[in-house]
Design an enzyme around this catalytic site. Structure first.
Site, PDB file in Angstrom:
ATOM      1  N   LYS A   4       8.181   0.666   5.730  1.00 17.28           N
ATOM      2  CA  LYS A   4       7.625   1.891   5.156  1.00 17.28           C
ATOM      3  C   LYS A   4       8.764   2.764   4.657  1.00 17.28           C
ATOM      4  O   LYS A   4       9.605   3.212   5.429  1.00 17.28           O
ATOM      5  CB  LYS A   4       6.813   2.623   6.215  1.00 17.28           C
ATOM      6  CG  LYS A   4       6.222   3.930   5.729  1.00 17.28           C
ATOM      7  CD  LYS A   4       5.325   4.551   6.765  1.00 17.28           C
ATOM      8  CE  LYS A   4       3.881   4.289   6.420  1.00 17.28           C
ATOM      9  NZ  LYS A   4       2.934   4.901   7.313  1.00 17.28           N
ATOM     10  N   GLY A  20       0.832  -1.194   0.000  1.00 19.33           N
ATOM     11  CA  GLY A  20       0.000   0.000   0.000  1.00 19.33           C
ATOM     12  C   GLY A  20       0.865   1.242   0.000  1.00 19.33           C
ATOM     13  O   GLY A  20       2.083   1.165   0.124  1.00 19.33           O
ATOM     14  N   GLY A  26       4.665   7.705   2.206  1.00 17.92           N
ATOM     15  CA  GLY A  26       5.506   6.835   1.398  1.00 17.92           C
ATOM     16  C   GLY A  26       4.824   5.524   1.079  1.00 17.92           C
ATOM     17  O   GLY A  26       3.610   5.399   1.168  1.00 17.92           O
ATOM     18  N   THR A  27       5.655   4.549   0.737  1.00 18.57           N
ATOM     19  CA  THR A  27       5.152   3.265   0.272  1.00 18.57           C
ATOM     20  C   THR A  27       5.432   2.197   1.314  1.00 18.57           C
ATOM     21  O   THR A  27       6.478   2.215   1.959  1.00 18.57           O
ATOM     22  CB  THR A  27       5.881   2.895  -1.034  1.00 18.57           C
ATOM     23  OG1 THR A  27       5.859   4.043  -1.889  1.00 18.57           O
ATOM     24  CG2 THR A  27       5.200   1.747  -1.727  1.00 18.57           C
ATOM     25  N   ASP A  59      -3.146  11.377  13.389  1.00 18.53           N
ATOM     26  CA  ASP A  59      -3.559  10.820  12.100  1.00 18.53           C
ATOM     27  C   ASP A  59      -4.444   9.583  12.322  1.00 18.53           C
ATOM     28  O   ASP A  59      -4.249   8.548  11.700  1.00 18.53           O
ATOM     29  CB  ASP A  59      -2.293  10.478  11.301  1.00 18.53           C
ATOM     30  CG  ASP A  59      -2.576  10.252   9.825  1.00 18.53           C
ATOM     31  OD1 ASP A  59      -3.667  10.630   9.363  1.00 18.53           O
ATOM     32  OD2 ASP A  59      -1.708   9.678   9.140  1.00 18.53           O
TER      33      ASP A  59
HETATM   34  N1  LIG Z   1       2.309  -2.856   9.685  1.00 20.37           N
HETATM   35  C1  LIG Z   1       1.537  -3.143   8.636  1.00 20.37           C
HETATM   36  N2  LIG Z   1       1.090  -4.387   8.437  1.00 20.37           N
HETATM   37  C2  LIG Z   1       0.302  -4.684   7.376  1.00 20.37           C
HETATM   38  N3  LIG Z   1      -0.118  -3.791   6.475  1.00 20.37           N
HETATM   39  C3  LIG Z   1       0.272  -2.514   6.616  1.00 20.37           C
HETATM   40  C4  LIG Z   1       1.127  -2.123   7.701  1.00 20.37           C
HETATM   41  N4  LIG Z   1       1.327  -0.803   7.601  1.00 20.37           N
HETATM   42  C5  LIG Z   1       0.654  -0.390   6.510  1.00 20.37           C
HETATM   43  N5  LIG Z   1       0.019  -1.411   5.913  1.00 20.37           N
HETATM   44  C6  LIG Z   1      -0.812  -1.342   4.712  1.00 20.37           C
HETATM   45  O1  LIG Z   1      -0.322  -0.344   3.852  1.00 20.37           O
HETATM   46  C7  LIG Z   1      -1.288   0.613   3.567  1.00 20.37           C
HETATM   47  C8  LIG Z   1      -0.659   1.977   3.461  1.00 20.37           C
HETATM   48  O2  LIG Z   1      -0.206   2.386   4.731  1.00 20.37           O
HETATM   49  P1  LIG Z   1       0.276   3.860   5.013  1.00 20.37           P
HETATM   50  O3  LIG Z   1       0.446   4.012   6.488  1.00 20.37           O
HETATM   51  O4  LIG Z   1       1.423   4.177   4.148  1.00 20.37           O
HETATM   52  O5  LIG Z   1      -0.919   4.753   4.484  1.00 20.37           O
HETATM   53  P2  LIG Z   1      -2.246   5.192   5.212  1.00 20.37           P
HETATM   54  O6  LIG Z   1      -2.352   4.510   6.538  1.00 20.37           O
HETATM   55  O7  LIG Z   1      -3.372   5.043   4.258  1.00 20.37           O
HETATM   56  O8  LIG Z   1      -2.038   6.759   5.441  1.00 20.37           O
HETATM   57  P3  LIG Z   1      -0.978   7.458   6.421  1.00 20.37           P
HETATM   58  O9  LIG Z   1       0.232   7.662   5.595  1.00 20.37           O
HETATM   59  O10 LIG Z   1      -1.648   8.729   6.808  1.00 20.37           O
HETATM   60  O11 LIG Z   1      -0.728   6.543   7.574  1.00 20.37           O
HETATM   61  C9  LIG Z   1      -2.278   0.508   4.721  1.00 20.37           C
HETATM   62  O12 LIG Z   1      -3.573   0.887   4.336  1.00 20.37           O
HETATM   63  C10 LIG Z   1      -2.227  -0.958   5.071  1.00 20.37           C
HETATM   64  O13 LIG Z   1      -3.139  -1.683   4.291  1.00 20.37           O
HETATM   65 MG   LIG Z   2      -0.827   4.348   7.944  1.00 19.24          MG
END
Ligand SMILES: Nc1ncnc2c1ncn2[C@@H]1O[C@H](COP(=O)(O)OP(=O)(O)OP(=O)(O)O)[C@@H](O)[C@H]1O
Ligand SMILES: [Mg+2]
Ligand SMILES: *[C@@H]1O[C@H](CO)[C@@H](O)[C@H](O)[C@H]1NC(C)=O
Ligand SMILES: *[C@@H]1O[C@H](CO)[C@@H](O)[C@H](O)[C@H]1NC(C)=O
Ligand SMILES: *[C@@H]1O[C@H](CO)[C@@H](O)[C@H](O)[C@H]1NC(C)=O
Ligand SMILES: *[C@@H]1O[C@H](CO)[C@@H](O)[C@H](O)[C@H]1NC(C)=O
Length: 599
Positions: A337, A316, A321-322, A435
């Site tokens: 991340k 995701g 970031g990614t 957040d």
């Molecule tokens: N620790 C993790 N375990 C499993 N999946 C994860 C984990 N962290 C993130 N993800 C997956 O990656 C996606 C993107 O996460 P990310 O935190 O970058 O973006 P977000 O939560 O949508 O926004 P933000 O950047 O505001 O946190 C999440 O929606 C989730 O599905």
């Molecule tokens: Mg997140």
């Protein structure tokens, strides 16, 4: 002379100590209520007259403002005995939930003195006599559930005056006569009345015999009817209640152990923070810091794996970031991340702040396990949560077998509140999340929630540039004052948590087109529906197991969290206390057991 002075001092100190120790009038009233209850399982053992305030007693919630009792929540407690008229001394009571007990006797007439009462749950007891007609005086009453008792007589027409009533259940009693077709009573259908002795009227599509010219001998509503002999299902009910109790006891024990475990964990975490292990990778091209000191890999292994991540591993992307999925050779799985923006400032400051985040450990928080700085990128290593985010599960996940039913949503609400309350109240320095949204609530195999990305916004976003850099998906969750001033506080987190609760109830994103079209956000939309008494319409249609008593509580808490005035919002600790006092029930522990069986 000396004696006199001594006596005075003595008198003054005893008076003083008496004043400071005196139990509040609400507490005294509750103890009177307790004397008429038969608490054979000692659930109410912490209701003691040596306390100053009843606010921490089992099943009691107080208004944060003036510490008056606003809610009594004691369902499934195997309480016998009767409901004391003293209950009406609690003049600020808004919610009385005594369902699924073994109470007998009459519903006290004095109930009408609780003029702020909004919800009355007396379902599944052995209450007898009639429905007191002055219940019709409770003008704020929203929910009235008297089903499965042994009430008899007619339904008082005064109930028609309850204009706010949105849920009525008088089923399975011994009520008889014509259902008055007045006021709000006209709008309830047969589901509110089934299983009574002999009710007639438009609502149950059964004409009353008077219309055919028979003399009307309809019983009058009264509260002093002769008592009805108990039927034999009493025994079965006892058995069921016994089983329920065993379950809730196991649940309480489990929590006790968890609590003790957590406490000792917390102490250890504090120690560990001072000895956070820094492993500087030998080669100058990378720096690796691991937290908690318990990643069983060498720096080389980790850096190598991180460098080999590619597009196929992406799970995701978010505002910072990614996110990649990283599987180690021993199958240990992590989320990495890759940060694509950072605030101005030195790496040292950044890394010191990260260490604080890395030192935090709680079952409802996602562990930050490490940090890696490559010449080309900065990367954070988190525990991987197998079921992904709540956002995905709530809005995109289609599989029928593991839908989020109501009980699962309640557990997610309580677990997330626990994680947040820990950040706000138990961490030093305290941490504002900034957040909170459903994509930052991650779920493990048991659908237990873990809050992620706490403190990250502060680390990565410039204070001044906040509004322009706010992540698109975060928008609907932000408190109005945060949007205006850009200053995040614990109370702005509480607002976001309130929006999250509404998302759990409605199954809709806060930016759902259905409210944006009407110029509302989810908070405004909910308030509109509640003003129109349409609690049922609020609930996600997929939650077939949703019970009005818990829905009402969650919506109420959400409404308080999303108050426009931040000072009026409860603290996260209070939110957690509300949730635990009012929503915890044996049903949740059953859910825990059935889930641990499966896994
Ligand atoms: N620790 C993790 N375990 C499993 N999946 C994860 C984990 N962290 C993130 N993800 C997956 O990656 C996606 C993107 O996460 P990310 O935190 O970058 O973006 P977000 O939560 O949508 O926004 P933000 O950047 O505001 O946190 C999440 O929606 C989730 O599905
Ligand atoms: Mg997140
Ligand atoms: C209270 O309940 C228990 C079991 O439910 C019963 O044995 C006992 O007699 C009851 N006591 C009173 C005072 O009613
Ligand atoms: C309450 O209801 C009773 C009976 O319906 C009525 O006589 C009484 O005046 C009401 N009291 C108040 C304060 O409205
Ligand atoms: C209750 O009403 C519904 C629709 O109004 C009807 O289909 C149903 O048969 C009724 N049930 C009973 C028990 O009367
Ligand atoms: C009322 O309660 C009965 C059983 O307690 C239940 O079957 C019925 O569906 C309920 N009615 C409403 C309107 O919730």
């Amino acid at each position: 002379m000396k004696m006199g002075a001594l006596a005075l001092v003595f008198l003054a100190t005893t008076l003083l100590s008496e004043i400071s120790l005196a139990l509040s009038p609400d507490g005294v009233a509750l103890l009177e209520v307790k004397t008429s209850l038969n608490d054979s399982k000692n659930f109410l053992s912490n209701w003691r007259d040596s306390d100053e305030s009843p606010c921490l007693w089992t099943g009691i919630s107080c208004s944060p403002k003036d510490q008056r009792v606003i809610s009594i929540n004691l369902p499934y407690m195997q309480l016998g005995g009767t409901i004391s008229p003293s209950i009406c001394k609690l003049s600020r009571l808004q919610r009385l939930a005594l369902h699924q007990n073994s109470l007998h006797g009459y519903i006290p007439n004095e109930i009408a003195k609780c003029s702020e009462l909004r919800a009355l749950y007396l379902r599944s007891n052995y209450l007898q006599g009639g429905i007191p007609s002055n219940i019709g005086n409770l003008s704020l009453l929203n929910i009235l559930d008297l089903s499965s008792n042994t009430l008899k007589g007619a339904i008082p027409s005064s109930l028609g005056r309850l204009t706010r009533l949105s849920h009525l259940n008088l089923s399975t009693n011994f009520l008889s006569g014509e259902i008055p077709d007045v006021g709000v009573l006209s709008k309830f259908g047969n589901k509110s009345f089934i299983g009574n002795l002999d009710l007639c009227g438009q609502q149950v599509e059964k004409p009353c015999r008077t219309s055919l010219g028979f003399p009307a001998v309809l019983p009058h509503a009264a509260s002093d009817e002769a008592s009805v002999p108990k039927h034999s299902s009493h025994y079965m009910k006892g058995l069921i209640i016994g089983a329920m109790c065993a379950l809730s006891f196991a649940f309480i024990m489990l929590f006790g152990f968890l609590w003790i475990w957590l406490l000792s964990k917390k102490e250890r975490a504090v120690k560990r923070y001072t000895e956070v292990k820094k492993q500087v990778h030998q080669e100058p091209r990378a720096k690796l810091i691991t937290f908690h000191g318990d990643l069983p890999y060498t720096s080389c292994e980790l850096v190598e794996k991180i460098e080999s991540l590619d597009e196929e591993d992406i799970v995701g992307a978010g505002g910072f970031g990614t996110v990649y999925r990283m599987v180690m050779n021993d199958c240990g799985t992590f989320a990495v991340k890759k940060i694509d923006r950072t605030r101005e400032g030195s790496d040292q400051v950044f890394e010191r702040e990260l260490e604080i985040l890395g030192s935090i450990k709680h079952i409802n928080l996602v562990n930050l396990r490490g940090y890696c700085r490559l010449p080309t990128a900065k990367l954070l290593i988190y525990d991987y949560l197998a079921m992904g985010s709540l956002d995905y599960f709530l809005h995109d996940y289609m599989a029928e077998d593991r839908k989020l039913n109501w009980i699962a949503r309640l557990r997610i609400a309580i677990g997330s509140a626990r994680g947040l309350a820990y950040l706000h109240h138990d961490c030093c320095p305290k941490i504002v999340h900034r957040d909170i949204k459903s994509s930052n609530i991650l779920l493990d195999e048991n659908l237990e929630p873990h809050v992620s990305d706490f403190g990250l916004a502060k680390l990565l976003v410039d204070e001044d540039a906040h509004v322009t850099t706010v992540v698109a998906g975060t928008f609907g969750y932000l408190a109005p004052e945060y949007l205006q001033s850009g200053r995040a506080t614990e109370k702005s987190d509480v607002y976001s948590f309130g929006v999250l609760l509404l998302e759990l109830v409605t199954g809709k994103r806060p930016t759902d087109p259905s409210f944006v079209k009407r110029g509302l956000n989810v908070v405004g939309w909910m308030n509109t529906l509640l003003r129109e008494n349409r609690l049922e319409d609020v609930v996600d249609k997929r939650c077939r197991d949703a019970e009005v008593d818990t829905v009402e509580v969650i919506v109420e808490i959400a409404a308080r969290c999303t108050d426009a005035n931040p000072d009026e919002r409860p603290s996260m600790q209070q939110v957690l206390q509300f949730l635990e006092q009012e929503v915890m029930s044996p049903c949740l522990s059953e859910f825990y057991e059935s889930h641990s069986d499966k896994s």
